[in-house]
Enzyme design. Structure first.
Site, short mmCIF file in Angstrom:
data_model
loop_
_atom_site.label_atom_id
_atom_site.label_comp_id
_atom_site.label_asym_id
_atom_site.label_seq_id
_atom_site.Cartn_x
_atom_site.Cartn_y
_atom_site.Cartn_z
N LYS A 74 38.69 -22.35 3.42
CA LYS A 74 37.47 -22.73 4.14
C LYS A 74 36.75 -23.86 3.43
O LYS A 74 36.16 -24.72 4.05
CB LYS A 74 36.47 -21.56 4.08
N LYS A 124 38.81 -22.94 -9.08
CA LYS A 124 37.53 -23.31 -8.46
C LYS A 124 36.64 -24.07 -9.44
O LYS A 124 35.87 -24.94 -9.03
CB LYS A 124 36.80 -22.07 -7.94
N LYS A 145 46.72 -23.82 -1.21
CA LYS A 145 46.49 -22.95 -0.06
C LYS A 145 45.43 -23.54 0.87
O LYS A 145 44.60 -24.31 0.43
CB LYS A 145 46.13 -21.53 -0.50
P1 ATP Z 1 36.95 -20.17 -0.12
O1 ATP Z 1 37.59 -21.52 -0.07
O2 ATP Z 1 35.46 -20.23 0.01
O3 ATP Z 1 37.39 -19.33 -1.29
P2 ATP Z 1 38.88 -18.83 1.56
O4 ATP Z 1 39.40 -19.51 2.77
O5 ATP Z 1 39.74 -18.75 0.36
O6 ATP Z 1 37.44 -19.43 1.22
P3 ATP Z 1 37.97 -16.11 1.18
O7 ATP Z 1 36.69 -15.63 1.77
O8 ATP Z 1 37.98 -16.48 -0.28
O9 ATP Z 1 38.49 -17.36 2.04
O10 ATP Z 1 39.11 -15.04 1.42
C1 ATP Z 1 39.04 -14.09 2.49
C2 ATP Z 1 40.39 -13.46 2.73
O11 ATP Z 1 41.27 -14.42 3.31
C3 ATP Z 1 41.09 -12.97 1.46
O12 ATP Z 1 41.77 -11.76 1.77
C4 ATP Z 1 42.08 -14.05 1.16
O13 ATP Z 1 43.20 -13.59 0.42
C5 ATP Z 1 42.47 -14.49 2.56
N1 ATP Z 1 42.93 -15.87 2.56
C6 ATP Z 1 42.20 -16.96 2.22
N2 ATP Z 1 42.93 -18.07 2.35
C7 ATP Z 1 44.15 -17.68 2.76
C8 ATP Z 1 45.36 -18.37 3.07
N3 ATP Z 1 45.42 -19.69 2.96
N4 ATP Z 1 46.44 -17.65 3.47
C9 ATP Z 1 46.38 -16.30 3.59
N5 ATP Z 1 45.27 -15.58 3.31
C10 ATP Z 1 44.17 -16.26 2.90
MG MG Z 2 38.99 -17.89 -1.42
#
Ligand code: ATP
Ligand code: MG
Length: 341
Positions: free
Chosen positions: A205, A118, A202
Protein backbone atom coordinates in the site's frame (compact mmCIF):
# COMPACT_ATOMS: atom_id res chain seq x y z
CA UNK A 1 -1.01 -27.68 26.36
CA UNK A 2 -0.53 -26.55 22.80
CA UNK A 3 -2.46 -24.09 20.69
CA UNK A 4 -4.69 -27.01 19.77
CA UNK A 5 -6.18 -27.11 23.27
CA UNK A 6 -7.20 -23.46 23.21
CA UNK A 7 -10.47 -22.54 21.49
CA UNK A 8 -9.66 -22.39 17.74
CA UNK A 9 -9.67 -18.69 17.08
CA UNK A 10 -8.42 -16.67 14.12
CA UNK A 11 -7.07 -13.15 14.43
CA UNK A 12 -5.63 -10.98 11.68
CA UNK A 13 -5.44 -7.32 10.77
CA UNK A 14 -4.68 -4.80 8.06
CA UNK A 15 -3.20 -1.33 8.52
CA UNK A 16 -5.08 1.72 7.22
CA UNK A 17 -1.80 3.06 5.85
CA UNK A 18 -3.19 3.73 2.38
CA UNK A 19 -5.61 2.15 -0.07
CA UNK A 20 -5.94 -1.64 -0.16
CA UNK A 21 -3.94 -3.47 -2.83
CA UNK A 22 -4.39 -6.68 -4.75
CA UNK A 23 -1.66 -8.07 -2.45
CA UNK A 24 -3.79 -7.33 0.60
CA UNK A 25 -6.79 -8.87 -1.09
CA UNK A 26 -5.18 -12.11 -2.29
CA UNK A 27 -2.70 -12.58 0.56
CA UNK A 28 -5.05 -11.60 3.37
CA UNK A 29 -8.69 -10.53 2.91
CA UNK A 30 -9.77 -13.26 0.47
CA UNK A 31 -8.34 -15.83 2.84
CA UNK A 32 -9.99 -14.18 5.87
CA UNK A 33 -13.30 -14.66 4.08
CA UNK A 34 -12.48 -18.33 3.39
CA UNK A 35 -11.79 -18.95 7.08
CA UNK A 36 -15.05 -17.35 8.16
CA UNK A 37 -17.77 -19.81 9.07
CA UNK A 38 -15.30 -22.73 9.30
CA UNK A 39 -14.40 -24.25 12.67
CA UNK A 40 -12.97 -21.04 14.05
CA UNK A 41 -14.12 -17.90 15.71
CA UNK A 42 -12.83 -15.18 13.40
CA UNK A 43 -11.66 -11.76 14.56
CA UNK A 44 -10.53 -9.18 12.01
CA UNK A 45 -9.13 -5.79 12.84
CA UNK A 46 -8.26 -2.54 11.13
CA UNK A 47 -4.97 -1.95 12.91
CA UNK A 48 -4.88 1.84 13.05
CA UNK A 49 -2.38 1.98 15.92
CA UNK A 50 0.10 0.25 13.61
CA UNK A 51 -0.59 2.72 10.81
CA UNK A 52 0.68 5.66 12.90
CA UNK A 53 4.12 4.06 13.29
CA UNK A 54 4.80 6.13 10.16
CA UNK A 55 3.29 9.57 9.55
CA UNK A 56 -0.40 9.61 8.62
CA UNK A 57 -2.39 12.72 7.88
CA UNK A 58 -5.19 12.66 10.52
CA UNK A 59 -8.08 13.21 8.11
CA UNK A 60 -6.68 10.63 5.70
CA UNK A 61 -6.22 8.15 8.51
CA UNK A 62 -9.91 8.31 9.41
CA UNK A 63 -10.83 7.88 5.77
CA UNK A 64 -8.41 4.96 5.31
CA UNK A 65 -9.68 3.26 8.48
CA UNK A 66 -13.24 3.32 7.16
CA UNK A 67 -12.08 2.31 3.70
CA UNK A 68 -10.23 -0.76 4.98
CA UNK A 69 -13.36 -1.68 6.95
CA UNK A 70 -15.40 -1.18 3.77
CA UNK A 71 -12.91 -3.42 1.92
CA UNK A 72 -13.41 -6.19 4.47
CA UNK A 73 -17.20 -5.90 4.30
CA UNK A 74 -17.37 -5.63 0.51
CA UNK A 75 -15.15 -8.70 0.13
CA UNK A 76 -17.49 -10.80 2.24
CA UNK A 77 -16.52 -10.39 5.89
CA UNK A 78 -19.89 -10.68 7.58
CA UNK A 79 -20.11 -8.83 10.91
CA UNK A 80 -22.58 -11.41 12.17
CA UNK A 81 -20.10 -14.23 11.52
CA UNK A 82 -16.85 -12.44 12.38
CA UNK A 83 -15.87 -9.75 14.83
CA UNK A 84 -14.77 -6.71 12.81
CA UNK A 85 -13.46 -3.60 14.56
CA UNK A 86 -10.65 -1.06 14.65
CA UNK A 87 -7.80 -1.40 17.08
CA UNK A 88 -7.96 2.09 18.61
CA UNK A 89 -11.50 1.36 19.85
CA UNK A 90 -10.22 -1.47 22.06
CA UNK A 91 -7.62 0.07 24.40
CA UNK A 92 -6.69 -3.37 25.74
CA UNK A 93 -4.41 -3.77 22.68
CA UNK A 94 -2.19 -0.91 23.77
CA UNK A 95 -2.21 -2.09 27.38
CA UNK A 96 -1.04 -5.59 26.51
CA UNK A 97 1.37 -4.10 23.98
CA UNK A 98 3.17 -2.30 26.80
CA UNK A 99 3.50 -5.47 28.83
CA UNK A 100 4.96 -7.23 25.79
CA UNK A 101 7.44 -4.38 25.30
CA UNK A 102 8.74 -5.49 28.68
CA UNK A 103 8.81 -9.18 27.66
CA UNK A 104 10.32 -8.92 24.16
CA UNK A 105 14.10 -8.45 23.94
CA UNK A 106 15.86 -5.75 21.96
CA UNK A 107 17.95 -8.46 20.29
CA UNK A 108 14.76 -10.07 18.94
CA UNK A 109 13.55 -6.77 17.50
CA UNK A 110 16.91 -6.21 15.83
CA UNK A 111 16.34 -9.30 13.73
CA UNK A 112 13.03 -8.13 12.26
CA UNK A 113 13.47 -7.73 8.51
CA UNK A 114 10.35 -5.57 8.10
CA UNK A 115 11.86 -2.94 10.38
CA UNK A 116 15.09 -3.00 8.38
CA UNK A 117 13.15 -2.66 5.11
CA UNK A 118 10.90 0.12 6.34
CA UNK A 119 13.59 2.06 8.22
CA UNK A 120 16.13 1.73 5.40
CA UNK A 121 19.09 4.03 5.88
CA UNK A 122 17.01 6.21 8.15
CA UNK A 123 16.94 3.95 11.19
CA UNK A 124 17.87 6.75 13.63
CA UNK A 125 15.00 8.93 12.48
CA UNK A 126 12.06 6.52 12.42
CA UNK A 127 9.59 6.34 15.29
CA UNK A 128 10.14 4.17 18.33
CA UNK A 129 6.70 2.74 17.51
CA UNK A 130 7.96 1.34 14.20
CA UNK A 131 10.65 -0.55 16.08
CA UNK A 132 8.22 -1.84 18.74
CA UNK A 133 5.53 -2.70 16.15
CA UNK A 134 5.98 -6.50 16.41
CA UNK A 135 5.32 -6.52 20.14
CA UNK A 136 2.04 -4.64 19.62
CA UNK A 137 1.21 -7.16 16.88
CA UNK A 138 1.86 -9.97 19.36
CA UNK A 139 -0.55 -8.22 21.74
CA UNK A 140 -3.20 -7.97 19.00
CA UNK A 141 -3.08 -11.74 18.53
CA UNK A 142 -2.57 -12.93 22.09
CA UNK A 143 -5.16 -10.57 23.60
CA UNK A 144 -7.70 -12.98 22.12
CA UNK A 145 -5.70 -16.15 22.77
CA UNK A 146 -5.84 -16.56 18.99
CA UNK A 147 -4.52 -19.88 17.72
CA UNK A 148 -4.37 -19.21 13.96
CA UNK A 149 -3.12 -16.13 12.15
CA UNK A 150 -3.72 -15.94 8.38
CA UNK A 151 -1.13 -13.57 6.90
CA UNK A 152 0.99 -12.97 3.82
CA UNK A 153 4.51 -14.38 3.70
CA UNK A 154 5.98 -11.02 4.82
CA UNK A 155 4.37 -11.35 8.27
CA UNK A 156 5.70 -14.85 9.06
CA UNK A 157 8.61 -13.53 11.10
CA UNK A 158 6.29 -11.41 13.24
CA UNK A 159 4.02 -14.36 13.99
CA UNK A 160 7.08 -16.37 14.99
CA UNK A 161 8.11 -13.54 17.30
CA UNK A 162 4.60 -13.66 18.77
CA UNK A 163 5.24 -17.29 19.66
CA UNK A 164 8.56 -16.32 21.27
CA UNK A 165 6.83 -13.65 23.35
CA UNK A 166 4.10 -16.10 24.40
CA UNK A 167 6.70 -18.70 25.38
CA UNK A 168 8.82 -16.25 27.36
CA UNK A 169 5.81 -14.80 29.16
CA UNK A 170 4.48 -18.26 30.05
CA UNK A 171 7.92 -19.32 31.31
CA UNK A 172 8.87 -16.13 33.16
CA UNK A 173 5.60 -16.01 35.07
CA UNK A 174 5.20 -19.77 35.40
CA UNK A 175 1.84 -19.38 33.71
CA UNK A 176 1.95 -22.62 31.80
CA UNK A 177 0.11 -22.36 28.45
CA UNK A 178 -1.57 -19.11 29.37
CA UNK A 179 -0.80 -17.65 25.95
CA UNK A 180 -1.20 -20.14 23.07
CA UNK A 181 1.58 -20.72 20.55
CA UNK A 182 -0.30 -19.41 17.54
CA UNK A 183 0.26 -20.79 14.05
CA UNK A 184 0.76 -18.58 11.01
CA UNK A 185 -1.48 -19.69 8.12
CA UNK A 186 0.29 -18.80 4.89
CA UNK A 187 -1.41 -20.60 2.03
CA UNK A 188 -2.43 -20.35 -1.59
CA UNK A 189 -0.69 -19.18 -4.76
CA UNK A 190 -0.46 -15.52 -3.73
CA UNK A 191 1.17 -15.39 -0.31
CA UNK A 192 3.60 -12.80 -1.64
CA UNK A 193 2.27 -10.70 -4.49
CA UNK A 194 5.17 -8.79 -6.00
CA UNK A 195 5.53 -5.18 -7.10
CA UNK A 196 4.53 -4.88 -10.80
CA UNK A 197 7.62 -2.82 -11.66
CA UNK A 198 10.19 -4.77 -9.63
CA UNK A 199 9.73 -8.50 -9.10
CA UNK A 200 12.16 -8.53 -6.18
CA UNK A 201 9.94 -6.32 -3.97
CA UNK A 202 6.50 -7.07 -2.61
CA UNK A 203 3.46 -5.06 -3.62
CA UNK A 204 2.61 -2.63 -0.78
CA UNK A 205 0.00 0.00 0.00
CA UNK A 206 2.72 2.38 1.01
CA UNK A 207 4.99 1.76 -2.00
CA UNK A 208 6.23 4.85 -3.82
CA UNK A 209 4.57 4.57 -7.22
CA UNK A 210 0.94 3.86 -7.96
CA UNK A 211 2.02 1.93 -11.09
CA UNK A 212 3.68 -0.76 -8.98
CA UNK A 213 0.41 -1.92 -7.44
CA UNK A 214 -3.20 -2.67 -8.29
CA UNK A 215 -5.50 -0.90 -5.84
CA UNK A 216 -8.77 -2.59 -4.99
CA UNK A 217 -10.52 0.62 -6.03
CA UNK A 218 -8.78 1.00 -9.43
CA UNK A 219 -11.15 1.18 -12.40
CA UNK A 220 -11.01 -1.23 -15.36
CA UNK A 221 -8.87 1.05 -17.55
CA UNK A 222 -6.34 1.63 -14.81
CA UNK A 223 -6.08 -2.08 -14.07
CA UNK A 224 -5.57 -2.86 -17.78
CA UNK A 225 -2.93 -0.12 -18.09
CA UNK A 226 -1.01 -1.26 -15.01
CA UNK A 227 -0.87 -4.90 -16.12
CA UNK A 228 0.09 -3.82 -19.65
CA UNK A 229 3.01 -1.83 -18.24
CA UNK A 230 3.96 -4.48 -15.68
CA UNK A 231 7.60 -5.48 -16.04
CA UNK A 232 8.12 -8.86 -17.73
CA UNK A 233 10.82 -10.55 -19.80
CA UNK A 234 10.48 -11.02 -23.56
CA UNK A 235 9.99 -14.82 -23.41
CA UNK A 236 6.53 -16.35 -23.79
CA UNK A 237 5.01 -18.20 -20.84
CA UNK A 238 6.76 -21.53 -20.26
CA UNK A 239 5.15 -24.91 -20.92
CA UNK A 240 5.90 -26.14 -17.40
CA UNK A 241 5.98 -24.59 -13.95
CA UNK A 242 9.76 -25.17 -13.65
CA UNK A 243 10.22 -22.64 -16.42
CA UNK A 244 9.11 -19.88 -14.04
CA UNK A 245 11.76 -20.47 -11.40
CA UNK A 246 14.22 -17.84 -12.66
CA UNK A 247 11.54 -15.44 -13.89
CA UNK A 248 10.16 -13.56 -10.86
CA UNK A 249 7.96 -11.12 -12.79
CA UNK A 250 6.43 -13.83 -14.97
CA UNK A 251 5.88 -16.05 -11.95
CA UNK A 252 4.17 -13.20 -10.12
CA UNK A 253 1.64 -12.64 -12.89
CA UNK A 254 0.90 -16.37 -13.08
CA UNK A 255 0.46 -16.49 -9.29
CA UNK A 256 -1.94 -13.54 -9.41
CA UNK A 257 -3.97 -15.18 -12.16
CA UNK A 258 -4.14 -18.47 -10.25
CA UNK A 259 -5.21 -16.78 -7.01
CA UNK A 260 -7.87 -14.67 -8.70
CA UNK A 261 -9.28 -17.64 -10.61
CA UNK A 262 -9.02 -20.07 -7.65
CA UNK A 263 -6.84 -22.30 -9.85
CA UNK A 264 -3.45 -23.86 -9.31
CA UNK A 265 -0.41 -22.41 -11.08
CA UNK A 266 -0.19 -25.67 -13.03
CA UNK A 267 -3.64 -25.13 -14.50
CA UNK A 268 -2.75 -21.58 -15.51
CA UNK A 269 0.40 -22.83 -17.23
CA UNK A 270 -1.54 -25.64 -18.88
CA UNK A 271 -3.89 -23.03 -20.30
CA UNK A 272 -1.41 -20.30 -21.26
CA UNK A 273 1.94 -22.13 -21.70
CA UNK A 274 3.63 -20.97 -24.92
CA UNK A 275 1.48 -17.82 -25.18
CA UNK A 276 3.02 -14.36 -25.27
CA UNK A 277 2.30 -11.46 -22.92
CA UNK A 278 0.09 -9.84 -25.53
CA UNK A 279 -2.43 -12.57 -24.85
CA UNK A 280 -1.83 -13.24 -21.15
CA UNK A 281 -1.80 -9.68 -19.80
CA UNK A 282 -5.22 -8.69 -21.20
CA UNK A 283 -6.68 -11.99 -19.94
CA UNK A 284 -5.23 -11.25 -16.51
CA UNK A 285 -6.59 -7.69 -16.55
CA UNK A 286 -10.06 -8.95 -17.53
CA UNK A 287 -10.02 -11.49 -14.73
CA UNK A 288 -8.88 -8.90 -12.17
CA UNK A 289 -11.63 -6.50 -13.25
CA UNK A 290 -14.22 -9.27 -13.12
CA UNK A 291 -13.24 -10.08 -9.52
CA UNK A 292 -12.50 -6.57 -8.21
CA UNK A 293 -15.23 -4.46 -9.84
CA UNK A 294 -18.09 -5.83 -7.70
CA UNK A 295 -15.98 -5.35 -4.57
CA UNK A 296 -14.90 -1.80 -5.39
CA UNK A 297 -18.49 -0.94 -6.31
CA UNK A 298 -19.69 -2.18 -2.95
CA UNK A 299 -16.84 -0.34 -1.17
CA UNK A 300 -17.98 2.87 -2.82
CA UNK A 301 -21.55 2.30 -1.74
CA UNK A 302 -20.47 1.63 1.85
CA UNK A 303 -18.22 4.70 1.91
CA UNK A 304 -21.24 6.87 1.09
CA UNK A 305 -22.46 6.16 4.61
CA UNK A 306 -19.45 6.46 6.94
CA UNK A 307 -21.71 6.64 10.02
CA UNK A 308 -22.92 3.12 9.28
CA UNK A 309 -19.33 1.86 9.01
CA UNK A 310 -18.52 3.53 12.34
CA UNK A 311 -21.56 1.90 13.89
CA UNK A 312 -20.54 -1.56 12.69
CA UNK A 313 -16.96 -1.05 13.89
CA UNK A 314 -18.15 0.05 17.32
CA UNK A 315 -20.41 -2.97 17.62
CA UNK A 316 -17.47 -5.16 16.71
CA UNK A 317 -15.29 -3.39 19.28
CA UNK A 318 -17.82 -4.17 22.02
CA UNK A 319 -17.71 -7.85 21.12
CA UNK A 320 -13.91 -7.80 20.92
CA UNK A 321 -13.70 -6.24 24.39
CA UNK A 322 -15.81 -9.04 25.85
CA UNK A 323 -13.10 -11.52 24.88
CA UNK A 324 -10.12 -9.24 25.46
CA UNK A 325 -10.93 -7.75 28.83
CA UNK A 326 -10.88 -10.94 30.97
CA UNK A 327 -7.67 -12.10 29.25
CA UNK A 328 -6.02 -8.74 29.89
CA UNK A 329 -7.22 -8.66 33.51
CA UNK A 330 -5.76 -12.13 34.06
CA UNK A 331 -2.50 -11.00 32.46
CA UNK A 332 -2.25 -8.06 34.88
CA UNK A 333 -2.89 -10.42 37.79
CA UNK A 334 -0.22 -12.83 36.57
CA UNK A 335 2.30 -9.99 36.23
CA UNK A 336 1.36 -8.57 39.65
CA UNK A 337 0.02 -5.24 38.43
CA UNK A 338 -2.90 -3.70 40.35
CA UNK A 339 -5.25 -2.64 37.59
CA UNK A 340 -7.95 -1.47 39.99
CA UNK A 341 -10.75 -3.53 38.47
P1 ATP B 1 2.33 -1.22 4.25
O1 ATP B 1 3.07 -0.90 2.99
O2 ATP B 1 1.76 0.01 4.92
O3 ATP B 1 3.09 -2.10 5.20
P2 ATP B 1 0.94 -3.54 3.23
O4 ATP B 1 0.38 -3.51 1.86
O5 ATP B 1 2.20 -4.28 3.48
O6 ATP B 1 1.03 -2.03 3.77
P3 ATP B 1 -0.20 -4.49 5.72
O7 ATP B 1 -1.31 -3.76 6.38
O8 ATP B 1 1.19 -4.29 6.25
O9 ATP B 1 -0.23 -4.12 4.16
O10 ATP B 1 -0.51 -6.04 5.70
C1 ATP B 1 -1.84 -6.55 5.80
C2 ATP B 1 -1.89 -8.00 5.38
O11 ATP B 1 -1.68 -8.10 3.97
C3 ATP B 1 -0.80 -8.87 6.02
O12 ATP B 1 -1.37 -10.14 6.30
C4 ATP B 1 0.23 -9.00 4.95
O13 ATP B 1 1.01 -10.17 5.07
C5 ATP B 1 -0.64 -9.02 3.70
N1 ATP B 1 0.11 -8.54 2.55
C6 ATP B 1 0.63 -7.30 2.39
N2 ATP B 1 1.23 -7.20 1.21
C7 ATP B 1 1.10 -8.40 0.60
C8 ATP B 1 1.53 -8.92 -0.65
N3 ATP B 1 2.21 -8.17 -1.50
N4 ATP B 1 1.22 -10.21 -0.96
C9 ATP B 1 0.52 -10.99 -0.09
N5 ATP B 1 0.10 -10.56 1.11
C10 ATP B 1 0.38 -9.28 1.46
MG1 MG C 1 3.08 -4.24 5.40
Amino acid sequence: MTAATHTPRVFSGIKPSGGLTLGNYLGAIKRFVDMQGQDYETIYCVVDLHAITVWQDPAELKHATREVAAGFLASGIDPTKSILFNQAAVPQHAELGWIFNCVARVGWMNRMTQFKDKAGKNAEKVSLGLYAYPSLMAADILLYHATHVPVGEDQKQHVELTRDIATKFNNDFKAENFFPLCEPIIEGPATRVMNLRDGSKKMSKSGESDMERINMTDDADTIAKKFKKAKTDPEPLPETLDGLSERPEARNLVNIYAALADMTNETVIAEFGGEGWGKFKPALADLAVEKLAPISGEMKRLMDDPAEIDRLLLQGADRAKEIAEPILQQTYDIVGLLRGR
